[in-house]
Motif scaffolding. Sequence first.
Motif, PDB file in Angstrom:
ATOM      1  N   UNK A 291      -1.649 -40.268 -57.255  1.00 35.23           N
ATOM      2  CA  UNK A 291      -2.033 -41.628 -56.874  1.00 35.23           C
ATOM      3  C   UNK A 291      -1.072 -42.187 -55.831  1.00 35.23           C
ATOM      4  N   UNK A 292       0.218 -41.894 -55.999  1.00 39.66           N
ATOM      5  CA  UNK A 292       1.185 -42.368 -55.018  1.00 39.66           C
ATOM      6  C   UNK A 292       0.915 -41.747 -53.646  1.00 39.66           C
ATOM      7  N   UNK A 293       0.542 -40.442 -53.654  1.00 38.92           N
ATOM      8  CA  UNK A 293       0.195 -39.788 -52.382  1.00 38.92           C
ATOM      9  C   UNK A 293      -1.036 -40.432 -51.748  1.00 38.92           C
ATOM     10  N   UNK A 294      -2.072 -40.720 -52.584  1.00 40.76           N
ATOM     11  CA  UNK A 294      -3.281 -41.373 -52.073  1.00 40.76           C
ATOM     12  C   UNK A 294      -2.957 -42.766 -51.550  1.00 40.76           C
ATOM     13  N   UNK A 295      -2.104 -43.468 -52.273  1.00 37.62           N
ATOM     14  CA  UNK A 295      -1.727 -44.813 -51.845  1.00 37.62           C
ATOM     15  C   UNK A 295      -1.018 -44.773 -50.493  1.00 37.62           C
ATOM     16  N   UNK A 298      -3.603 -44.131 -47.873  1.00 38.75           N
ATOM     17  CA  UNK A 298      -4.375 -45.342 -47.596  1.00 38.75           C
ATOM     18  C   UNK A 298      -3.570 -46.318 -46.741  1.00 38.75           C
ATOM     19  N   UNK A 299      -2.270 -46.425 -47.055  1.00 38.18           N
ATOM     20  CA  UNK A 299      -1.414 -47.313 -46.267  1.00 38.18           C
ATOM     21  C   UNK A 299      -1.337 -46.853 -44.807  1.00 38.18           C
ATOM     22  N   UNK A 300      -1.260 -45.501 -44.651  1.00 37.23           N
ATOM     23  CA  UNK A 300      -1.234 -44.956 -43.286  1.00 37.23           C
ATOM     24  C   UNK A 300      -2.540 -45.268 -42.558  1.00 37.23           C
ATOM     25  N   UNK A 301      -3.705 -45.100 -43.263  1.00 42.99           N
ATOM     26  CA  UNK A 301      -5.012 -45.401 -42.667  1.00 42.99           C
ATOM     27  C   UNK A 301      -5.119 -46.888 -42.335  1.00 42.99           C
ATOM     28  N   UNK A 302      -4.611 -47.717 -43.236  1.00 44.13           N
ATOM     29  CA  UNK A 302      -4.662 -49.163 -43.019  1.00 44.13           C
ATOM     30  C   UNK A 302      -3.863 -49.545 -41.773  1.00 44.13           C
ATOM     31  N   UNK A 303      -2.669 -48.898 -41.659  1.00 43.59           N
ATOM     32  CA  UNK A 303      -1.846 -49.170 -40.474  1.00 43.59           C
ATOM     33  C   UNK A 303      -2.566 -48.730 -39.195  1.00 43.59           C
ATOM     34  N   UNK A 304      -3.236 -47.552 -39.284  1.00 40.55           N
ATOM     35  CA  UNK A 304      -3.978 -47.043 -38.121  1.00 40.55           C
ATOM     36  C   UNK A 304      -5.118 -47.989 -37.751  1.00 40.55           C
ATOM     37  N   UNK A 305      -5.799 -48.516 -38.781  1.00 39.49           N
ATOM     38  CA  UNK A 305      -6.901 -49.464 -38.529  1.00 39.49           C
ATOM     39  C   UNK A 305      -6.377 -50.729 -37.871  1.00 39.49           C
ATOM     40  N   UNK A 306      -5.196 -51.186 -38.350  1.00 38.88           N
ATOM     41  CA  UNK A 306      -4.610 -52.382 -37.765  1.00 38.88           C
ATOM     42  C   UNK A 306      -4.301 -52.148 -36.285  1.00 38.88           C
ATOM     43  N   UNK A 307      -3.781 -50.950 -36.003  1.00 39.10           N
ATOM     44  CA  UNK A 307      -3.479 -50.621 -34.611  1.00 39.10           C
ATOM     45  C   UNK A 307      -4.762 -50.577 -33.775  1.00 39.10           C
ATOM     46  N   UNK A 308      -5.820 -49.968 -34.357  1.00 38.80           N
ATOM     47  CA  UNK A 308      -7.127 -49.889 -33.649  1.00 38.80           C
ATOM     48  C   UNK A 308      -7.688 -51.281 -33.401  1.00 38.80           C
ATOM     49  N   UNK A 309      -7.545 -52.149 -34.423  1.00 38.78           N
ATOM     50  CA  UNK A 309      -8.039 -53.515 -34.306  1.00 38.78           C
ATOM     51  C   UNK A 309      -7.343 -54.249 -33.152  1.00 38.78           C
ATOM     52  N   UNK A 310      -6.006 -54.013 -33.079  1.00 44.92           N
ATOM     53  CA  UNK A 310      -5.243 -54.661 -32.001  1.00 44.92           C
ATOM     54  C   UNK A 310      -5.722 -54.160 -30.640  1.00 44.92           C
TER      55      UNK A 310
END
Length: 359
Positions: A291-295, A298-310
């Motif tokens: 679960x920690x690995x998945x988390x 997910x955090x890495x994907x979220x950061x990537x999405x934030x970068x894409x959004x910017x």
Amino acid sequence: MIVANPIYDIVFKYLMEDERIARTILSALLKKDVIEVHTRRNEYTDQQRDNLSIFRIDFGATIRNVDGTEQLILIEVQKTWVETETLRFRQYLGAQYASKGNIVGHGRQEHALPMVAVYLLGHKVGDIEEPVIYVNHSVCDYYEQPVEKGIPDPFVDSLTHNSIIVQIPRLHGRINNKLDKVLSIFDQTHADRNNMQTLNIDEEVYAGDADMQPIIHRLVSAAADTEMRHKMNVEDEFFSVLERRETELMMMDKQLAETKVVLKEKSAALEETKVVLEEKSAALEEKSAALEEKSAALEEKSAALEETKVVLEEKSAALEEAEDALRKSIKALLKFNLPPEAIASTLGISMEDVQRLAD
């Protein structure tokens, strides 16, 4: 004929107090001629009974050897009704070895009296079927060859002793020799079913036997003695208490053994539960790690999405600026009455974009 049962201590003591009878019994056991016998100091050690079940009597006896020589020896007779610890017998033997009264001679000629231990047991010894067994020490060299020169020797005899063990329950009425006849008075198959204090014997078996007649007469006398019967009753009461105590101890031992089994089973169950819990804990730790690995993913994907959004927002802003510039350019060209087709060609956009931005 009804006689007193000599397995009782008081009857056995009464029997052995007669020197002739003592010589007859000891001669049969030793298989030697006992010329003279006398009881020694501290012979009746169990007159004041405590929790012991052993009766002991010690004799000093003069015996005639095969070669005709006479020898003074110590005979220790120990009698017991019930099974008892070997340690008790050894303690009594130790007392004899330590007694200065059993040392004869002076100076370098000093040595202990040779000793023979006789055990009259009211119980069986393991799987040994012979009613009487003789345990005699032997003198051998390194190669287990008998040493004959200088033997017997007072020093050697002072440090070792022979034993005679009689298993009274193994006496079953057989009379093949002198010893069998003497020991037949202890045969408990003749005990009265209703009164263990007496034996029913066949007097014809002993008819004409000058050695056995005094023994039989003394046992008959004991059976008729009121005081003797009273003392036998006391022994019965003592052993009744002893048997009850032994039964209680046996029950306690049984319960303790059962408790140990239950505790062992519970301990095994606890060990199994512990193993299961450890396995489950390990599985939970593995799931937690997953679960920690998945988390983290997910955090890495979220950061990537934030970068894409910017990036998208920046592109959207750039597009809006470009459109605003086009709109201004189109409006400026329209003021110069330039046709829409010419504006689209000049700016490199479609007529639809010209119309959309011109509005």
